[in-house]
Design a protein around this motif. Structure first.
Motif, PDB file in Angstrom:
ATOM      1  N   GLU A  27       0.678  -1.364  -0.019  1.00  0.00           N
ATOM      2  CA  GLU A  27      -0.071  -0.069  -0.081  1.00  0.00           C
ATOM      3  C   GLU A  27       0.882   1.437  -0.064  1.00  0.00           C
ATOM      4  OE1 GLU A  27      -3.423   2.074   3.161  1.00  0.00           O
ATOM      5  OE2 GLU A  27      -2.747   0.014   3.230  1.00  0.00           O
ATOM      6  N   TYR A  28       2.276   1.329   0.397  1.00  0.00           N
ATOM      7  CA  TYR A  28       3.206   2.324   0.569  1.00  0.00           C
ATOM      8  C   TYR A  28       4.222   1.794  -0.064  1.00  0.00           C
ATOM      9  CZ  TYR A  28       0.015   3.614   4.512  1.00  0.00           C
ATOM     10  OH  TYR A  28      -1.075   3.959   5.276  1.00  0.00           O
ATOM     11  N   ILE A  29       5.087   2.600  -0.551  1.00  0.00           N
ATOM     12  CA  ILE A  29       6.468   2.388  -1.385  1.00  0.00           C
ATOM     13  C   ILE A  29       7.362   3.494  -0.908  1.00  0.00           C
ATOM     14  CG2 ILE A  29       5.782   3.736  -3.297  1.00  0.00           C
ATOM     15  CD1 ILE A  29       6.978   1.406  -4.961  1.00  0.00           C
ATOM     16  N   SER A  30       8.543   2.873  -0.860  1.00  0.00           N
ATOM     17  CA  SER A  30       9.797   3.673  -0.425  1.00  0.00           C
ATOM     18  C   SER A  30      10.980   3.164  -1.328  1.00  0.00           C
ATOM     19  CB  SER A  30      10.277   3.639   0.908  1.00  0.00           C
ATOM     20  OG  SER A  30      11.086   4.818   1.247  1.00  0.00           O
ATOM     21  N   PHE A  31      12.026   3.975  -1.574  1.00  0.00           N
ATOM     22  CA  PHE A  31      13.043   3.819  -2.522  1.00  0.00           C
ATOM     23  C   PHE A  31      14.343   3.906  -1.645  1.00  0.00           C
ATOM     24  CE2 PHE A  31       9.514   5.538  -4.946  1.00  0.00           C
ATOM     25  CZ  PHE A  31       9.461   4.276  -5.953  1.00  0.00           C
ATOM     26  N   ILE A  32      15.378   3.334  -1.998  1.00  0.00           N
ATOM     27  CA  ILE A  32      16.615   3.494  -1.074  1.00  0.00           C
ATOM     28  C   ILE A  32      17.711   3.227  -2.269  1.00  0.00           C
ATOM     29  CG2 ILE A  32      16.590   1.332  -0.103  1.00  0.00           C
ATOM     30  CD1 ILE A  32      18.590   2.543   2.097  1.00  0.00           C
ATOM     31  N   ASP A  33      18.535   4.005  -2.392  1.00  0.00           N
ATOM     32  CA  ASP A  33      19.873   3.890  -3.586  1.00  0.00           C
ATOM     33  C   ASP A  33      20.648   2.782  -2.835  1.00  0.00           C
ATOM     34  OD1 ASP A  33      18.463   5.499  -5.247  1.00  0.00           O
ATOM     35  OD2 ASP A  33      19.833   7.283  -4.778  1.00  0.00           O
ATOM     36  N   ALA A  34      21.398   2.011  -3.660  1.00  0.00           N
ATOM     37  CA  ALA A  34      22.416   0.914  -3.449  1.00  0.00           C
ATOM     38  C   ALA A  34      23.458   1.376  -2.684  1.00  0.00           C
ATOM     39  CB  ALA A  34      22.609   0.186  -4.466  1.00  0.00           C
ATOM     40  N   ASP A  35      23.772   2.642  -2.187  1.00  0.00           N
ATOM     41  CA  ASP A  35      25.083   2.882  -1.372  1.00  0.00           C
ATOM     42  C   ASP A  35      24.544   3.736  -0.147  1.00  0.00           C
ATOM     43  OD1 ASP A  35      24.102   5.066  -2.970  1.00  0.00           O
ATOM     44  OD2 ASP A  35      26.169   5.783  -3.427  1.00  0.00           O
ATOM     45  N   ASP A  36      23.291   4.102   0.086  1.00  0.00           N
ATOM     46  CA  ASP A  36      22.821   4.729   1.289  1.00  0.00           C
ATOM     47  C   ASP A  36      22.265   3.702   2.265  1.00  0.00           C
ATOM     48  OD1 ASP A  36      23.022   7.159  -0.124  1.00  0.00           O
ATOM     49  OD2 ASP A  36      21.139   7.373  -0.871  1.00  0.00           O
ATOM     50  N   LEU A  37      21.874   4.579   3.399  1.00  0.00           N
ATOM     51  CA  LEU A  37      21.558   3.518   4.714  1.00  0.00           C
ATOM     52  C   LEU A  37      20.361   4.184   5.472  1.00  0.00           C
ATOM     53  CD1 LEU A  37      25.035   2.891   6.113  1.00  0.00           C
ATOM     54  CD2 LEU A  37      23.817   1.330   4.659  1.00  0.00           C
ATOM     55  N   TRP A  38      19.766   3.475   6.169  1.00  0.00           N
ATOM     56  CA  TRP A  38      18.636   3.963   6.701  1.00  0.00           C
ATOM     57  C   TRP A  38      18.853   3.484   8.125  1.00  0.00           C
ATOM     58  CZ3 TRP A  38      13.963   1.323   3.844  1.00  0.00           C
ATOM     59  CH2 TRP A  38      13.458   2.034   2.564  1.00  0.00           C
ATOM     60  N   THR A  39      18.186   4.406   9.435  1.00  0.00           N
ATOM     61  CA  THR A  39      18.316   3.853  10.619  1.00  0.00           C
ATOM     62  C   THR A  39      17.174   2.980  10.672  1.00  0.00           C
ATOM     63  OG1 THR A  39      16.793   5.803  11.426  1.00  0.00           O
ATOM     64  CG2 THR A  39      19.218   6.281  11.429  1.00  0.00           C
ATOM     65  N   ALA A  40      17.220   2.321  11.747  1.00  0.00           N
ATOM     66  CA  ALA A  40      16.251   0.985  11.980  1.00  0.00           C
ATOM     67  C   ALA A  40      14.968   1.433  12.237  1.00  0.00           C
ATOM     68  CB  ALA A  40      16.898   0.386  13.130  1.00  0.00           C
ATOM     69  N   ASP A  41      14.605   2.843  12.734  1.00  0.00           N
ATOM     70  CA  ASP A  41      13.217   2.987  12.742  1.00  0.00           C
ATOM     71  C   ASP A  41      12.651   3.872  11.741  1.00  0.00           C
ATOM     72  OD1 ASP A  41      14.911   5.165  13.173  1.00  0.00           O
ATOM     73  OD2 ASP A  41      13.672   5.970  15.003  1.00  0.00           O
ATOM     74  N   LYS A  42      13.178   3.977  10.685  1.00  0.00           N
ATOM     75  CA  LYS A  42      12.951   4.908   9.499  1.00  0.00           C
ATOM     76  C   LYS A  42      11.536   4.309   9.099  1.00  0.00           C
ATOM     77  CE  LYS A  42      12.607   6.090   4.699  1.00  0.00           C
ATOM     78  NZ  LYS A  42      11.811   5.830   3.585  1.00  0.00           N
ATOM     79  N   LEU A  43      11.264   3.198   8.478  1.00  0.00           N
ATOM     80  CA  LEU A  43      10.124   2.831   8.007  1.00  0.00           C
ATOM     81  C   LEU A  43       8.909   2.987   9.040  1.00  0.00           C
ATOM     82  CD1 LEU A  43      10.777  -0.212   5.752  1.00  0.00           C
ATOM     83  CD2 LEU A  43      10.263   2.034   5.244  1.00  0.00           C
ATOM     84  N   GLU A  44       9.117   2.777  10.454  1.00  0.00           N
ATOM     85  CA  GLU A  44       7.932   2.492  11.237  1.00  0.00           C
ATOM     86  C   GLU A  44       7.634   4.149  11.685  1.00  0.00           C
ATOM     87  OE1 GLU A  44       7.623   1.476  16.054  1.00  0.00           O
ATOM     88  OE2 GLU A  44       9.350   1.241  15.325  1.00  0.00           O
ATOM     89  N   ALA A  45       8.759   5.040  11.780  1.00  0.00           N
ATOM     90  CA  ALA A  45       8.276   6.337  12.070  1.00  0.00           C
ATOM     91  C   ALA A  45       7.607   7.198  10.755  1.00  0.00           C
ATOM     92  CB  ALA A  45       9.546   7.166  12.337  1.00  0.00           C
ATOM     93  N   GLN A  46       7.823   6.678   9.740  1.00  0.00           N
ATOM     94  CA  GLN A  46       7.082   7.269   8.795  1.00  0.00           C
ATOM     95  C   GLN A  46       5.883   6.724   8.258  1.00  0.00           C
ATOM     96  OE1 GLN A  46      10.090   6.934   5.176  1.00  0.00           O
ATOM     97  NE2 GLN A  46      10.835   8.706   5.731  1.00  0.00           N
TER      98      GLN A  46
END
Length: 326
Positions: free
Chosen positions: A81-100
């Motif tokens: 239902e939702y979509i997000s993108f991340i480039d192959a050299d970047d990083l997310w903090t562990a809580d990124k998807l949950e918070a957004q």
């Protein structure tokens, strides 16, 4: 069915793809699918991916078609239902998807949630903070003046909104992200998550270092926005606003030209960008510390041989790391 689809476009990403995938798989929110679009990689990217065991991971390979096409292929495959993108050299903090996700669920009128971005180098060392700007609701004009989303690896988007505005535009390489966020902002509200959750990697070989393509594409996006202004109430089409937009964009391009490895050609280009930035927005000169840094980098890039430039920058980075708090 997964609630969120995450898309990673990758081309020859053997140095970073494992860590990037890991930062997604280690999210505190787990009901997602991870779609990796292999864009014709010729290194060991596929081998590395084949050694990652997780039922949420799906790898699809295609002939090389570029970033925009790869993201669009990911959108076609996405079932969330939702979509997000991340480039192959970047990083997310562990809580990124949950918070957004919480931000979008709490703001049903919004279709895009974005977080703050920090910059890291090729060794994952902190370089600098992003703009850390809070802008929610109707943000079109603010976003045109400055791309405060700052990264294609950032927002979580309702998929129905993406389906409405269409895919990423491959005719504006280097600013596909900004163009997409503007098209979304013209129709939908944004909501901000005031936390640095995207770690954007600066490297000599990244697409963002091609400042000549970025300038051409940026001007196309700006011209398109103001051409449509007369047919829409979204934007004041005044000359003053256009100068402000151009000034801000050339400020951004100046900093991009002086990012990462300094070289003479980019240094000379940064002089032109700097002149365009000041011509359209002279208030930039009122930031003396930033002006000193810019002029120093221009001098280094244009006057020193490249091997001396590399040695100087290496010494500066080492000094910064030694001075960083433990």
């Amino acid at each position: 069915m997964p609630l969120i689809s995450v898309v990673i476009p990758v081309y020859n990403g053997e140095k970073t793809i494992k860590e990037t995938v890991g930062s997604v798989l280690n999210q505190t929110f787990s009901n997602f699918e991870l779609i990796v679009i292999n864009d014709g990689s010729q290194d060991s990217t596929l081998e590395i991916l084949s050694n990652i065991s997780d039922s949420r991971l799906k790898v699809l390979s295609y002939s090389n078609a570029g970033l925009a096409a790869s993201r669009n292929r990911g959108i076609e495959q996405a079932s969330g239902e939702y979509i997000s993108f991340i480039d192959a050299d970047d990083l997310w903090t562990a809580d990124k998807l949950e918070a957004q996700l919480k931000a979008l669920q709490a703001n049903l009128q919004a279709s895009v949630a974005y977080s703050w971005t920090n910059w890291i180098d090729e060794s994952n060392q902190f370089l600098r903070s992003g703009g850390h700007i809070l802008a929610s609701g109707q943000v079109y004009t603010k976003l045109l003046i400055r791309d405060f989303v700052e990264s294609g690896s950032n927002p979580l988007i309702r998929k129905r909104a993406l389906d409405t505005v269409g895919g990423f535009d491959g005719s504006v390489p280097g600013v596909e992200d900004w163009d997409m966020w503007l098209r979304l902002a013209a129709r939908y509200e944004f909501v901000a998550v005031p936390s640095p959750q995207i770690l954007y990697r600066i490297s000599a070989n990244s697409m963002s270092t091609n400042v000549w393509k970025m300038e051409k594409s940026s001007l196309r996006v700006i011209e398109k926005a103001f051409a449509e202004a007369s047919q829409s109430s979204e934007l004041d089409s005044s000359t003053a606003l256009k100068r402000k937009v151009l000034g801000s964009r050339y400020q951004y391009l100046t900093l991009k030209a002086l990012e990462g490895n300094l070289e003479r050609r980019k240094g000379l280009t940064s002089v032109r960008f700097f002149g365009m930035a000041i011509a359209n927005d002279p208030t930039w000169l009122k930031r003396p510390k930033l002006m000193a840094i810019i002029l120093f980098k221009i001098m280094v890039a244009t006057l020193l041989p490249q091997y001396q430039t590399r040695r100087l920058l290496t010494a500066i980075r080492a000094l910064r790391q030694n001075q960083a708090p433990a």
